[in-house]
Design a protein around this motif. Structure first.
Motif, PDB file in Angstrom:
ATOM      1  N   LEU A 860      18.326  18.360  59.231  1.00 13.28           N
ATOM      2  CA  LEU A 860      17.977  18.079  57.893  1.00 13.28           C
ATOM      3  C   LEU A 860      18.559  16.704  57.661  1.00 13.28           C
ATOM      4  N   LEU A 861      19.722  16.467  57.811  1.00 14.67           N
ATOM      5  CA  LEU A 861      20.089  14.771  57.558  1.00 14.67           C
ATOM      6  C   LEU A 861      19.379  13.847  58.276  1.00 14.67           C
ATOM      7  N   ARG A 862      19.114  14.270  59.865  1.00 13.01           N
ATOM      8  CA  ARG A 862      18.445  13.193  60.592  1.00 13.01           C
ATOM      9  C   ARG A 862      17.081  12.894  59.911  1.00 13.01           C
ATOM     10  N   LEU A 863      16.225  14.172  59.616  1.00 13.80           N
ATOM     11  CA  LEU A 863      14.974  13.896  58.941  1.00 13.80           C
ATOM     12  C   LEU A 863      14.996  13.142  57.881  1.00 13.80           C
ATOM     13  N   LYS A 864      16.269  13.356  56.822  1.00 14.63           N
ATOM     14  CA  LYS A 864      16.066  12.722  55.752  1.00 14.63           C
ATOM     15  C   LYS A 864      16.282  11.087  55.789  1.00 14.63           C
ATOM     16  N   SER A 866      15.081   9.523  58.720  1.00 14.94           N
ATOM     17  CA  SER A 866      13.684   9.112  59.139  1.00 14.94           C
ATOM     18  C   SER A 866      12.718   8.804  57.960  1.00 14.94           C
ATOM     19  N   ILE A 867      12.869   9.586  56.939  1.00 12.76           N
ATOM     20  CA  ILE A 867      11.867   9.553  55.807  1.00 12.76           C
ATOM     21  C   ILE A 867      12.364   8.274  54.968  1.00 12.76           C
ATOM     22  N   LEU A 868      13.756   7.971  54.881  1.00  9.94           N
ATOM     23  CA  LEU A 868      14.129   6.908  54.220  1.00  9.94           C
ATOM     24  C   LEU A 868      13.713   5.492  54.795  1.00  9.94           C
ATOM     25  N   LEU A 869      13.550   5.701  56.301  1.00  9.38           N
ATOM     26  CA  LEU A 869      13.112   4.457  56.715  1.00  9.38           C
ATOM     27  C   LEU A 869      11.677   4.123  56.623  1.00  9.38           C
ATOM     28  N   LYS A 870      10.664   5.362  56.430  1.00  6.02           N
ATOM     29  CA  LYS A 870       9.269   5.136  56.275  1.00  6.02           C
ATOM     30  C   LYS A 870       8.956   4.796  54.836  1.00  6.02           C
ATOM     31  N   MET A 871       9.622   4.680  53.826  1.00  4.02           N
ATOM     32  CA  MET A 871       9.593   4.653  52.561  1.00  4.02           C
ATOM     33  C   MET A 871       8.693   3.168  52.458  1.00  4.02           C
ATOM     34  N   PRO A 872       7.897   2.877  51.295  1.00  9.47           N
ATOM     35  CA  PRO A 872       7.499   1.684  51.393  1.00  9.47           C
ATOM     36  C   PRO A 872       8.472   0.551  51.260  1.00  9.47           C
ATOM     37  N   LYS A 873       9.668   0.982  50.661  1.00 11.89           N
ATOM     38  CA  LYS A 873      10.927   0.043  50.570  1.00 11.89           C
ATOM     39  C   LYS A 873      11.810   0.775  51.394  1.00 11.89           C
ATOM     40  N   PRO A 874      11.930   0.530  52.720  1.00 18.68           N
ATOM     41  CA  PRO A 874      13.007   1.177  53.581  1.00 18.68           C
ATOM     42  C   PRO A 874      14.532   1.137  52.856  1.00 18.68           C
ATOM     43  N   GLU A 878      21.402   3.740  53.704  1.00 20.54           N
ATOM     44  CA  GLU A 878      21.236   5.276  53.674  1.00 20.54           C
ATOM     45  C   GLU A 878      20.676   6.057  54.955  1.00 20.54           C
ATOM     46  N   ALA A 879      19.793   5.397  55.434  1.00 14.81           N
ATOM     47  CA  ALA A 879      19.322   6.241  56.641  1.00 14.81           C
ATOM     48  C   ALA A 879      20.294   6.212  57.715  1.00 14.81           C
ATOM     49  N   GLU A 880      20.755   4.919  58.085  1.00 23.77           N
ATOM     50  CA  GLU A 880      22.063   5.005  59.107  1.00 23.77           C
ATOM     51  C   GLU A 880      23.099   5.848  58.840  1.00 23.77           C
ATOM     52  N   THR A 881      23.500   6.085  57.498  1.00 17.93           N
ATOM     53  CA  THR A 881      24.572   6.799  57.148  1.00 17.93           C
ATOM     54  C   THR A 881      24.125   8.412  57.512  1.00 17.93           C
ATOM     55  N   CYS A 882      22.841   8.544  57.252  1.00 13.10           N
ATOM     56  CA  CYS A 882      22.132  10.141  57.414  1.00 13.10           C
ATOM     57  C   CYS A 882      22.307  10.343  59.013  1.00 13.10           C
ATOM     58  N   PHE A 883      21.922   9.479  59.656  1.00  7.35           N
ATOM     59  CA  PHE A 883      21.867   9.503  61.094  1.00  7.35           C
ATOM     60  C   PHE A 883      23.243   9.758  61.794  1.00  7.35           C
ATOM     61  N   LYS A 884      24.310   8.985  61.389  1.00  4.00           N
ATOM     62  CA  LYS A 884      25.601   9.164  61.842  1.00  4.00           C
ATOM     63  C   LYS A 884      26.152  10.458  61.418  1.00  4.00           C
ATOM     64  N   GLN A 885      26.128  10.867  60.257  1.00  2.00           N
ATOM     65  CA  GLN A 885      26.496  12.284  59.789  1.00  2.00           C
ATOM     66  C   GLN A 885      25.845  13.156  60.755  1.00  2.00           C
ATOM     67  N   ASP A 905      17.013   8.416  66.866  1.00  2.00           N
ATOM     68  CA  ASP A 905      16.702   7.603  65.722  1.00  2.00           C
ATOM     69  C   ASP A 905      17.550   6.293  65.451  1.00  2.00           C
ATOM     70  N   LEU A 906      18.926   6.652  65.586  1.00  2.00           N
ATOM     71  CA  LEU A 906      19.892   5.749  65.372  1.00  2.00           C
ATOM     72  C   LEU A 906      19.805   4.588  66.477  1.00  2.00           C
ATOM     73  N   ALA A 907      19.319   4.790  67.615  1.00  2.00           N
ATOM     74  CA  ALA A 907      19.334   3.656  68.665  1.00  2.00           C
ATOM     75  C   ALA A 907      18.387   2.958  68.461  1.00  2.00           C
ATOM     76  N   ALA A 908      17.249   3.513  68.032  1.00  2.00           N
ATOM     77  CA  ALA A 908      15.911   2.755  67.725  1.00  2.00           C
ATOM     78  C   ALA A 908      16.100   1.908  66.477  1.00  2.00           C
ATOM     79  N   LEU A 909      16.753   2.426  65.339  1.00  2.00           N
ATOM     80  CA  LEU A 909      17.258   1.715  64.363  1.00  2.00           C
ATOM     81  C   LEU A 909      18.007   0.294  64.800  1.00  2.00           C
ATOM     82  N   TRP A 910      19.193   0.742  65.648  1.00  2.00           N
ATOM     83  CA  TRP A 910      19.951  -0.547  65.991  1.00  2.00           C
ATOM     84  C   TRP A 910      19.021  -1.472  66.824  1.00  2.00           C
TER      85      TRP A 910
END
Length: 949
Positions: A860-864, A866-874, A878-885, A905-910
């Motif tokens: 649930l946290l990971r999906l949240k 990934s959605i935060l990153l897909k928003m018009p204004k990523p 917050e997304a990184e925090t969700c991935f770490k949690q 997902d976190l590695a892709a972001l980094w």
């Protein structure tokens, strides 16, 4: 059907064979050849069009005009036909196959007149009087073939069967089949017209043109028959057995070329007699969903349809009509006469009304063919004839046996029927005689012989009035016997793991139902009814008869007075009510109250076994409601009690429930230990698979272990365990256990085995709907919606999933809430509804935290994120925090799958931020933990690692 015989009435000859299509007779050098019905039809089609190529499609359409069959069926019957003809042996060739084109009959065919020339011997036997054979006899081809062979080999055969089953029709068909073999010397004697037994030999002798000059015509008759080859058909012998038996024996002994075919409702029981019991026509089985095409394969329904149409009825024969026809034929026990009489009513009453009239005595007065003997004009007349042949003691026993519904054992009959005027020896002898006279049918079920009255016979017997006091006494003995039977067999029900093992018990359960109806009826005994209901409640649960468990448990609880509350009866009844309601209607306060009350009584009575079982049921209640902390407490309490008891079944249940609680609490490794401990008992001869309090806990353990293994990163083991759980439950034929096992198909969705998942989902929903397992239907629909989303039909999947979640919330069934929320949020994101997805996740996470942590939280946290990153204004931080949690919780739970997804997902972001080394250092160790399986998650991680260098 319009058979191939309709296309040819001529007599055909080829090689040493003669074929009379209208008589369905094939002989070789005058000797009848046994041939199955379909093979015979194929022969007629091919031989009537010699030297013509007939395609496979055309041949199938002419032999099976109303049924869809595969080419394999044609090949099977063609092989049988060629074998019978000796095709290919010693240079003989009759049928050739033309590859890609069809078949051709290549032997020279000679045509004769439609009536075969009478053999010369017929001129020496002017007494032949065999009645005409029916143009089509449904479902008796095998009987005719076997009887013909038996009669040829043994000389003396008696066809035995119940009234109206078709003994005379089959005997006439056999005589026609053997007509040529006996050179036309066939004499048919209808003994049903005689009343005086002394006239049996006189009747036969007079039909042979003999002058009767003494009271006993037997010596002269035997003297006449010596040296003659004759087939003698003695029809309807049952009322003249005492004189016909010695007559037949004398003829067989003295006249070595005479063959006798007799029909009777009981065997003649003399030296040299071979008994052939003619069974009723096969009917479609109960409890199986049958299509119209499938129903038409059964002889009973074929006969019904043919006779109905012949009487002027119009039948569409849709699936709905097929269901009614199958039910009518079952009610009539496949008895030919009864089916024909009912079929004649369709033109005037219609199908539905005819089915309704079968439950009334009026149906027994329906008239049949005007040319039939008086005893076969109506079903009532047939039954009157049979009843008139019984002694007074046999009549009393028959009437008392009518108290039984369906099959019963000899022990049950002796216990229930015996009373002061009728001791056990008299009852035993009467039952034996009733079986011999075909008034009582027998059938082995399991290792024991079972008895039953055909439904028409039972209805007739019930119309014979009993003294009210005798009737009440009989009903009480019936109830008492089955109450004792339930108590004596109580421990066996849970161990019945196959349909074959359950069959004998289901037969007894029919009588339990009838006894319950009487107890709570107008003139019943409620007190003993409560005892019977309490004994039956656990059995209904073990057999997955949840609606009945609920109905009778409620009935018993309403009848309890204050003096009987707080005892074992209330304990069993509240358990039956609570468990059945939970599985059929979902969680409710009423379910919780019933299970808690049963536990309370068990604790007051110091019944540790029932206490542990009820704690297990309460654990399941909380599990389904999403309160995993309470579920874990109940499981731990139950496990503690089970550890002190020497009961392997209870320990298996405790391991299973504790394992699933730990799984849903996030302790995946602890869950695996408990679940594997539960499944180890499967190989223990002391345990095996049991349906303990409504379902087999090994099915639950297998499904839960499959999910646990997948989360731990063992996808191949998970898939194999899921399929094993389903297959093992399938073999049990236990509805609740199977539906629970089918929840393991969630793993097939995760491992992208979508076609297999779809197949099992269809079975899951069908079974849940058939058995009225309400919440499971919505679970199945939700999983179908998940499948649609995974295949790209996102919009439809989202709407279905929303609807299913609402229904499951209403039923307080929260077991799949987190999983379905994940898929719904994923669907929202795929359609650009980002905030709806985030809001849904933020709603479900507090619910999970309040009720107890579950292993879906990391996803649930990971999906949240990934959605935060897909928003018009990523929202990157917050997304990184969700991935770490998500990573932290995955590692805490031991869930390598969620850890891999979060790390990817976190590695892709980094990597997008230029932190390539950190990204690779994070993802590679996680990826290398996986030792099996190839799936989308591993492919995505590997692709990213390749990009990272």
């Amino acid at each position: 059907m319009a058979t191939a015989a309709d296309q040819a009435s001529d007599r055909l000859s080829f090689g040493p064979f003669n074929l009379v299509a209208s008589e369905r007779l094939l002989t070789k050098d005058g000797v009848p050849i046994g041939l199955g019905a379909r093979a015979f039809d194929i022969l007629i089609v091919l031989s009537t069009s010699p030297n013509e190529i007939i395609s496979k499609k055309d041949l199938i359409s002419r032999v099976w005009p109303d049924v869809t069959v595969e080419e394999g069926s044609l090949r099977f019957h063609m092989t049988s036909l060629r074998k019978a003809l000796g095709d290919g042996k010693d240079g003989a060739r009759y049928i050739t196959t033309l590859a890609g084109r069809g078949y051709c009959f290549v032997a020279h065919v000679s045509r004769g007149s439609s009536a075969p020339e009478a053999p010369a011997a017929v001129a020496n036997f002017p007494y032949a009087n065999l009645p005409g054979r029916l143009s089509r006899i449904v479902g008796r081809d095998d009987d005719v073939q076997k009887l013909s062979a038996d009669l040829t080999a043994s000389r003396f055969v008696t066809i035995v069967g119940a009234g109206g089953v078709g003994k005379t029709t089959v005997a006439i068909a056999v005589a026609h089949h053997l007509m040529e073999a006996f050179a036309g010397s066939v004499l048919f004697v209808d003994l049903g017209m005689l009343i005086d037994p002394k006239l049996a030999s006189t009747a036969v002798a007079s039909m042979l043109g003999q002058s009767i000059q003494s009271d006993d015509a037997t010596p002269g008759l035997i003297a006449f028959l010596k040296g003659r080859r004759i087939l003698l058909v003695l029809d309807t012998c049952e009322h003249l057995v005492e004189t016909v038996a010695p007559l037949a024996a004398g003829i067989i002994e003295a006249a070595s070329q005479v063959h006798i075919l007799a029909t009777s409702r009981e065997a003649l029981r003399v030296e040299g007699e071979h008994v052939y019991r003619l069974e009723p026509l096969a009917c479609p089985p109960v409890g199986v969903e049958l299509t119209a095409a499938a129903v038409q394969q059964f002889p009973a329904t074929q006969l019904f349809v043919e006779r109905a149409i012949a009487s002027g009825a119009r039948l569409d024969f849709s699936d709905a009509e097929a269901f009614i026809i199958a039910d009518i034929c079952r009610k009539l026990d496949g008895v030919t006469l009864a089916i024909e009489l009912a079929a004649r009513r369709i033109e005037s009453h219609g199908l539905q009304q005819t089915a309704s009239l079968l439950d009334q005595r009026l149906a027994r007065l329906w008239h049949g063919s005007r040319t039939a003997p008086a005893r076969q004009q109506t079903l009532q007349a047939t039954l009157d004839w049979s009843y008139g042949l019984l002694s007074e003691q046999e009549r009393v026993v028959l009437r008392r046996l009518a108290v039984f519904v369906g099959h019963f054992t000899l022990d049950a009959a002796l216990d229930v029927v015996t009373s002061a005027p009728l001791d056990r020896s008299i009852v035993f002898g009467a039952i034996e005689s009733l079986v011999a006279k075909s008034m009582v049918a027998t059938r082995p079920i399991g290792a024991m012989m079972r008895y039953r009255l055909l439904d028409t016979t039972r209805a007739y017997a019930l119309d014979i009035s009993l003294d009210p006091a005798d009737a009440a006494d009989l009903a009480m003995r019936h109830v008492s016997y089955y109450r004792r039977w339930l108590e004596q067999t109580g421990n066996e029900w849970e161990t019945l793991t196959t349909g074959v093992e359950r069959a004998p018990f289901f037969a007894g359960l029919n009588n339990v139902r009838a006894a319950l109806e009487w107890c709570f009826g107008e003139n019943g005994n409620v007190s003993i009814g409560i005892e019977l209901t309490a004994a039956a409640a656990p059995v209904f649960l073990a057999m997955s008869l949840l609606i009945e468990s609920q109905r009778w448990s409620e009935r018993g609880l309403l009848a309890l007075d204050d003096s009987r509350r707080g005892g074992r009866e209330e304990m069993q009844l509240t358990a039956g009510l609570g468990v059945s309601l939970m599985f059929t209607r979902g969680n409710s306060d009423r379910v919780h109250a019933a299970l808690s009350r049963s536990l309370e009584i068990a604790q007051d009575c110091s019944d540790a076994l029932h206490s542990a079982a009820m704690l297990g049921m309460l654990q399941l209640f909380h599990l389904r409601g999403g309160d995993y902390r309470l579920a874990l407490r109940c499981a731990e309490h139950s496990s503690m009690i089970a550890s002190k008891l020497d009961n392997i079944r209870l320990k298996t249940m405790a391991h299973s429930l504790l394992g699933i609680s730990r799984h849903l609490a996030g302790d995946l490794n602890g869950a695996r230990v408990e679940l594997e401990a539960a499944l180890e008992s499967e190989s223990s001869s002391a345990a095996g698979r049991v349906a303990y309090f409504g379902f087999d806990h090994l099915s639950l353990a297998g499904a839960s272990l499959a999910t646990t293994l997948w989360l731990l990163g063992y996808s191949e083991q998970a898939s194999a365990r899921a399929l094993k759980a389903v297959n093992d439950a399938e073999r049990m034929s236990h509805p609740i256990s199977l539906v629970i096992a089918l929840t393991a198909i969630t793993v097939l969705l995760w491992t992208d085995e979508l076609d297999a998942a779809e197949q099992h989902l269809d079975s899951f929903i069908s079974r849940a709907e058939t058995q009225y397992f309400g919440p499971y239907v919505d679970v199945g629909r939700g999983l179908q919606a998940e499948l649609a989303i995974r295949r790209g039909d996102v919009a439809a999947g989202v709407e279905t999933l929303k609807n299913c979640l609402e229904k499951l919330h209403a039923a307080h069934y929260e077991r799949f809430a987190a999983r379905f929320s994940i898929m719904l949020a994923r669907g929202y994101a795929a359609t650009g509804r980002f905030m709806e997805g985030i809001n849904l996740i933020e709603e479900i996470i507090p619910f999970v935290e309040a009720k107890g942590g579950i292993p879906y939280t990391p996803e649930l946290l990971r999906l949240k994120g990934s959605i935060l990153l897909k928003m018009p204004k990523p929202r990157i931080k917050e997304a990184e925090t969700c991935f770490k949690q998500s990573l932290d919780l995955s590692r805490k739970h031991g869930s390598r799958v969620w850890e891999l997804r979060a790390a990817t997902d976190l590695a892709a972001l980094w990597a997008d931020q230029g932190r390539v080394k950190d990204a690779r250092g994070l993802l590679l160790p996680v990826f290398e933990k996986f030792t099996e399986g190839v799936n989308a998650d591993l492919c995505a991680a590997q692709h990213l690692l390749t990009r990272l260098g």
